[in-house]
Design an enzyme around this catalytic site. Structure first.
Site, PDB file in Angstrom:
ATOM      1  N   ASP A 204       0.767  -1.224   0.037  1.00 50.85           N
ATOM      2  CA  ASP A 204      -0.128  -0.115   0.055  1.00 50.85           C
ATOM      3  C   ASP A 204       1.056   1.209   0.020  1.00 50.85           C
ATOM      4  OD1 ASP A 204      -2.836   1.115   0.316  1.00 50.85           O
ATOM      5  OD2 ASP A 204      -1.719   1.734   2.094  1.00 50.85           O
ATOM      6  N   GLU A 255      14.298 -15.323   0.120  1.00 51.28           N
ATOM      7  CA  GLU A 255      14.459 -16.480   1.305  1.00 51.28           C
ATOM      8  C   GLU A 255      13.495 -17.383   1.067  1.00 51.28           C
ATOM      9  OE1 GLU A 255      14.666 -14.557   5.158  1.00 51.28           O
ATOM     10  OE2 GLU A 255      16.054 -13.152   4.580  1.00 51.28           O
TER      11      GLU A 255
END
Length: 541
Positions: A204, A255
């Site tokens: 956002d 990751e």
């Protein structure tokens, strides 16, 4: 579910505003259990992924974007266990799940902001936000002339005399992204949700995190989120510092594997600026608001398409395309007015021509799904829902309504709960006789999922058919396009192998080529001619 690590390059993502999608517990407000119960509908529609707007603990001043705790589900939507089950069931349905993260601001009830108010001026707790002394003899004036996106000043004074920055509602204080605690907290939040199985994150206000530390005045009138300024340096929109944040975030996502993705909500002045957010090592995709804001005009659309594709392909990223979302007037209504560009949720002065809007919306869908890259759909557009512009004033909840002095109605009109079945409200959204949190118009009786499901001429059938054809045709999805010669007011382009799209935005029907057969059309061609405000997908013979 597409197991490719590059699934996001041409995915069709369906946006869910949970409060208005489906209600399972009968209180008139949508919830996570309601979304879980309707996942089969989304899988049958033919989308690839679901993006859900915030369901976290929130006072709901700004529809859930004022977040008190990013780790906890608000009781309005269910429990933490409901969120985990939603992730699992989305995957069992063969879909992927994207969630919202809101890094520009918190709720004023967030533990950090409560601590900042209690600690006082000059404290380490206040350094996580933007507190400043005021101007004037007694500090009675705001520190800058910055304006809130929702109207009024972007600063609020606290009892001890200092002011804090809120580019949105006063209940949404802006975070200071120069503070290491803020950076560490959001990297933790990303790992928190990625480890629970979410496939992606929508960011956002991705362009707004970093502020000019000198806090200069704008020196101009109101500049809001919907009209990003075209200036070399703005004090709080699209500063270069945001890119270091996103390079760190990309490492976090990596990751968990190459198939975890980000999409940026970045309102910027030019496509070249948007491309900066999706460079290698930063975010994967970004919403294309130039396309969403574009008027129903062939020249304007072609320009936006060309600029977008050129900018993002230059950095190796795919384009995305979107027609509506939870923050803008629904495109059926926009396309039903002479001025089809987005207006900032005004008090409408004249009714929209909804049959015209739906006709253009059908054509716009085929244009969007034929373009190279991915697409985002907003809940209810597949039903042809319009903006509800006649909501009673006393039910409006968007902060823009009050802060604009009742001159901007805000975003409630595009957030009215969906109609699922039956002939009277609440149309299967909640229990019979239970009022929905925003009232549904009785005229939606003919637009319910039930009413459209088996109608081959319905908007819902067009969406299902187009999404299935897009998935099956090897030319569609990620890739390139080539413009073809066409009369003025007509868009025509090819995608290989063997696909053409024609969109007629002119004032007269246009001849379709004899060398191709019609795969799908928004309205039936007449004697080999494509009618006005219509689109067709063609397969070369």
């Amino acid at each position: 579910m597409d197991n490719s690590e590059n699934w996001w390059r041409d995915a069709v993502v369906y946006e869910v505003y949970p409060r208005s999608f489906a209600d399972a517990n009968g209180d008139g407000t949508g919830d996570l259990a309601g979304l879980r119960a309707r996942l089969g509908y989304l899988a049958d529609l033919g989308v690839d992924a679901v993006w859900t707007t915030p369901f976290y603990r929130s006072p709901m001043v700004d529809g859930g974007y004022d977040i008190e705790d990013h780790r906890a589900v608000d009781p309005l939507f269910g429990t933490d266990a409901d969120a985990l089950e939603l992730i699992a069931e989305v995957h069992r349905a063969g879909l992927r799940l994207l969630i919202d993260v809101v890094p520009n601001h918190t709720s004023d009830r967030h533990r950090w902001f409560r601590a900042a108010l209690a600690a006082g001026p000059g404290s380490p707790e206040r350094a996580r936000y933007h507190f400043r002394p005021g101007r004037g003899d007694d500090g009675e004036l705001p520190p800058t002339d910055w304006r809130s996106v929702f109207g009024g000043p972007a600063w609020r004074r606290v009892p001890d005399g200092e002011w804090y920055l809120h580019l949105f509602a006063p209940e949404q204080p802006d975070l200071n992204w120069a503070h290491p605690d803020v950076r560490a907290e959001y990297e933790y939040l990303l790992r928190f949700w990625f480890s629970r199985g979410v496939d992606g994150v929508r960011i956002d206000v991705a362009h707004g995190l970093v502020k000019d530390s000198a806090f200069p005045d704008l020196g101009t009138g109101h500049e809001d989120l919907m009209a990003p300024p075209d200036r070399i340096r703005h004090p709080h929109w699209d500063l270069e510092g945001v890119h270091g944040i996103y390079r760190s975030w990309r490492k976090v996502a990596d990751e968990f594997g190459p198939d975890r993705v980000f999409v940026a909500e970045a309102w910027v002045a030019k496509p070249e600026r948007l491309a900066c957010y999706v460079r290698p090592g930063e975010l994967h995709t970004a919403f294309n608001f130039d396309f969403l804001r574009c008027s129903w005009d062939a020249g304007a659309l072609r320009s936006v398409i060309d600029c977008t594709v050129h900018a993002v392909h230059a950095v190796g990223a795919p384009a995305t395309w979107v027609l509506s979302n939870h923050d803008v007037v629904r495109h059926v209504t926009r396309f039903g007015r002479a001025n089809t560009r987005i207006e900032d949720h005004p008090c409408p002065s004249e009714p929209a021509d909804l049959p015209l809007g739906r006709r253009r919306a059908r054509a716009a869908l085929l244009l969007m799904l034929a373009l190279p890259g991915g697409a985002y759909l907003y809940q209810g557009e597949e039903l042809g829902l319009e903006e509800v512009e006649d909501l009673p004033d006393d039910v409006l909840t968007d902060p823009t309504w009050e802060r604009s002095g009742h001159t901007q109605r805000g975003r409630d009109g595009c957030r009215v709960p969906l109609p699922w079945s039956g002939t009277v409200p609440p149309f299967g959204f909640t229990g019979d006789g239970v009022p929905t949190w925003l009232p549904q118009p009785a005229r939606w009786r003919d637009l319910t999922v039930q009413a459209q499901r088996d109608d081959p001429e319905s908007m819902l059938c067009l969406y299902r058919t187009a999404l299935a054809a897009r998935r099956e045709h090897p030319a569609l999805g990620d890739g390139t396009m080539t413009w073809l010669p066409a009369p003025e007011g007509v868009l025509s382009f090819a995608r290989e192998p063997g696909f053409e799209c024609v969109v007629n935005l002119s004032a007269e029907p246009v001849e379709l080529p004899d060398s191709a057969r019609v795969l799908l059309a928004s309205v039936p061609p007449e004697g080999g001619r494509l009618p006005v405000d219509a689109a067709a997908w063609l397969v070369r013979r």
